[in-house]
Design a protein around this motif. Structure first.
Motif, PDB file in Angstrom:
ATOM      1  N   ARG A 119      -2.234  12.118   8.912  1.00 40.66           N
ATOM      2  CA  ARG A 119      -1.715  12.400   7.569  1.00 40.66           C
ATOM      3  C   ARG A 119      -1.812  13.888   7.304  1.00 40.66           C
ATOM      4  NH1 ARG A 119      -0.295  13.931   3.144  1.00 40.66           N
ATOM      5  NH2 ARG A 119      -0.353  12.665   1.251  1.00 40.66           N
ATOM      6  N   THR A 170      -8.242   1.128   3.779  1.00 39.36           N
ATOM      7  CA  THR A 170      -6.970   1.461   3.128  1.00 39.36           C
ATOM      8  C   THR A 170      -6.096   2.337   4.011  1.00 39.36           C
ATOM      9  OG1 THR A 170      -7.974   3.367   1.992  1.00 39.36           O
ATOM     10  CG2 THR A 170      -7.937   1.250   0.807  1.00 39.36           C
ATOM     11  N   THR A 209       0.826  -1.202   0.000  1.00 38.45           N
ATOM     12  CA  THR A 209       0.000   0.000   0.000  1.00 38.45           C
ATOM     13  C   THR A 209       0.863   1.256   0.000  1.00 38.45           C
ATOM     14  OG1 THR A 209      -1.754  -1.156   1.202  1.00 38.45           O
ATOM     15  CG2 THR A 209      -1.821   1.252   1.221  1.00 38.45           C
ATOM     16  N   PRO A 216      -1.451  14.228  -5.609  1.00 39.86           N
ATOM     17  CA  PRO A 216      -1.653  14.064  -4.164  1.00 39.86           C
ATOM     18  C   PRO A 216      -3.127  14.018  -3.786  1.00 39.86           C
ATOM     19  CG  PRO A 216       0.045  15.704  -4.599  1.00 39.86           C
ATOM     20  CD  PRO A 216      -0.613  15.392  -5.916  1.00 39.86           C
ATOM     21  N   PHE A 241      -6.497   6.782   0.014  1.00 34.27           N
ATOM     22  CA  PHE A 241      -5.814   6.187   1.158  1.00 34.27           C
ATOM     23  C   PHE A 241      -5.990   6.906   2.489  1.00 34.27           C
ATOM     24  CE2 PHE A 241      -3.210   5.155  -2.639  1.00 34.27           C
ATOM     25  CZ  PHE A 241      -3.330   3.777  -2.603  1.00 34.27           C
ATOM     26  N   ALA A 250      -2.073   2.267   4.814  1.00 32.42           N
ATOM     27  CA  ALA A 250      -1.299   3.393   4.296  1.00 32.42           C
ATOM     28  C   ALA A 250      -0.505   4.046   5.427  1.00 32.42           C
ATOM     29  CB  ALA A 250      -2.236   4.416   3.648  1.00 32.42           C
ATOM     30  N   THR A 301     -11.639   4.088   2.489  1.00 29.55           N
ATOM     31  CA  THR A 301     -10.506   4.613   3.251  1.00 29.55           C
ATOM     32  C   THR A 301     -10.525   4.149   4.700  1.00 29.55           C
ATOM     33  OG1 THR A 301     -11.649   6.677   3.856  1.00 29.55           O
ATOM     34  CG2 THR A 301     -10.391   6.659   1.785  1.00 29.55           C
ATOM     35  N   GLU A 303      -4.330  10.539  -4.197  1.00 29.35           N
ATOM     36  CA  GLU A 303      -3.782   9.752  -3.101  1.00 29.35           C
ATOM     37  C   GLU A 303      -4.617   9.955  -1.835  1.00 29.35           C
ATOM     38  OE1 GLU A 303       0.202   9.512  -0.275  1.00 29.35           O
ATOM     39  OE2 GLU A 303       0.012  11.046  -1.831  1.00 29.35           O
ATOM     40  N   GLN A 304      -4.987  11.210  -1.566  1.00 26.67           N
ATOM     41  CA  GLN A 304      -5.815  11.503  -0.400  1.00 26.67           C
ATOM     42  C   GLN A 304      -7.149  10.764  -0.484  1.00 26.67           C
ATOM     43  OE1 GLN A 304      -5.669  14.094   2.189  1.00 26.67           O
ATOM     44  NE2 GLN A 304      -3.487  14.394   1.860  1.00 26.67           N
ATOM     45  N   VAL A 306       0.766   6.567  -6.909  1.00 28.21           N
ATOM     46  CA  VAL A 306      -0.385   7.437  -7.186  1.00 28.21           C
ATOM     47  C   VAL A 306       0.005   8.902  -7.037  1.00 28.21           C
ATOM     48  CG1 VAL A 306      -2.670   8.119  -6.374  1.00 28.21           C
ATOM     49  CG2 VAL A 306      -2.085   5.701  -6.549  1.00 28.21           C
ATOM     50  N   ARG A 307       0.771   9.227  -5.998  1.00 32.16           N
ATOM     51  CA  ARG A 307       1.153  10.610  -5.762  1.00 32.16           C
ATOM     52  C   ARG A 307       2.046  11.149  -6.880  1.00 32.16           C
ATOM     53  NH1 ARG A 307       5.483  11.230  -1.726  1.00 32.16           N
ATOM     54  NH2 ARG A 307       4.139   9.930  -0.434  1.00 32.16           N
ATOM     55  N   GLN A 311       0.870   4.249  -2.692  1.00 34.50           N
ATOM     56  CA  GLN A 311       0.731   5.674  -2.370  1.00 34.50           C
ATOM     57  C   GLN A 311       1.739   6.498  -3.162  1.00 34.50           C
ATOM     58  OE1 GLN A 311       0.650   4.794   2.228  1.00 34.50           O
ATOM     59  NE2 GLN A 311       0.131   6.940   1.917  1.00 34.50           N
TER      60      GLN A 311
END
Length: 305
Positions: free
Chosen positions: A300, A134, A99, A112, A119, A138, A131, A115-116, A106-107, A103
């Protein structure tokens, strides 16, 4: 000489259960005699623990294995799911690192923001139900996932060995999800925000520590692989530190203090439920401390990390 895990009797030729790894005397060597977690794991499979004295047992007999059986998934020895039995700690560790790699992909490859959305469990989007799960796998930084991996590697194997893979998986996922939701719940409900979106398996990792604290509060943990300390002291320190910051500075140091606190509480409660039917060794080497065994970076931060 070795002591029986059930009665404490010393045995010069002890029996080691291949299903749970425990050490037992002659009176408690059978899985039924020491309430082996393997009994629960195989309860849908018919008579697995054949002592050799019961001739009426039909080794070819089969029983309904529930949903997996109806889907055609072989849950028996050598079957598809047999590889996960007793190995869920490593499965979850693998998923965490996979995972984390996703991340980054994807980022860097997309954005980003995506990604948010995929995850991060955030108070702005609590109904992004994927989420809830996930976000448990993450992580916010390499250091964050490294510390969580250490906790889960050492503590997870102990808990899984003694409660079984099925209960371990439920505890890990359940505590991780609930801890994350607890972190964002106050803001979702219109109360004080406890920080931005949350990622990480810290809640699940601390739940494992809570379980071990109840099962054996004197379990020796070697902090940073050097300093010995009883696990109750580490757990107590984690509770005190987390509670302090929840009250005075919920997002201090970028750590999900509420998630940590809830994870420990879930573990303590579960430990009370299972303590009468499990036993654990007296020491384990582990790197981490009371300031947050899940490591920094629990919540995060928005934007790239």
């Amino acid at each position: 000489m070795a002591e029986c895990d059930i009665c404490g009797e010393e045995e010069s030729m002890p029996y080691n259960c291949r299903h749970c790894g425990g050490t037992y005397c002659g009176d408690h060597r059978l899985p039924e005699s020491h309430d082996c977690p393997g009994l629960d794991q195989w309860e849908q499979q018919g008579p697995v623990f054949d002592s050799g004295f019961e001739e009426t047992v039909d080794p070819t007999a089969s029983s309904d294995s529930g949903l997996a059986d109806r889907l055609g998934i072989d849950t028996g020895p050598g079957g598809t799911l047999a590889y996960f039995r007793g190995n869920m700690t490593f499965v979850f560790l693998g998923l965490m690192w996979i995972t984390f790699a996703l991340q980054l992909i994807v980022r860097i490859g997309f954005s980003p923001q995506l990604e948010q959305a995929l995850f991060v469990l955030s108070p702005e989007n609590p109904l992004y139900v994927w989420t809830w799960v996930t976000s448990v796998f993450a992580h916010g930084s390499p250091l964050h996932i490294f510390f969580n991996s250490i906790v889960i590697f050492f503590f997870g194997r102990l808990v899984e060995q003694y409660v079984g893979s099925k209960e371990f998986a439920a505890l890990f996922l359940g505590s991780g999800v609930v801890a994350g939701l607890a972190q964002i719940a106050p803001e979702v409900l219109g109360f004080q925000a406890l920080g931005p979106g949350v990622v990480g398996a810290s809640g699940a990792a601390l739940a494992l520590m809570g379980v071990l604290t109840i099962m054996n509060p004197q379990l020796t943990v070697y902090l940073y692989f050097i300093i010995p300390a009883p696990i109750w002291l580490i757990t107590g320190g984690t509770v005190v530190v987390s509670a302090f910051f929840v009250v005075f500075d919920p997002s201090a140091f970028g750590i999900a203090h509420m998630a940590h606190l809830v994870g420990v509480v879930i573990g303590l409660a579960y430990g009370q439920r299972v303590k009468k039917r499990v036993s654990i060794p007296q020491q384990v080497r582990f790197g981490g401390g009371p300031g947050g065994p899940g490591g920094p970076g629990g919540p995060r931060r928005r934007g790239p990390f």
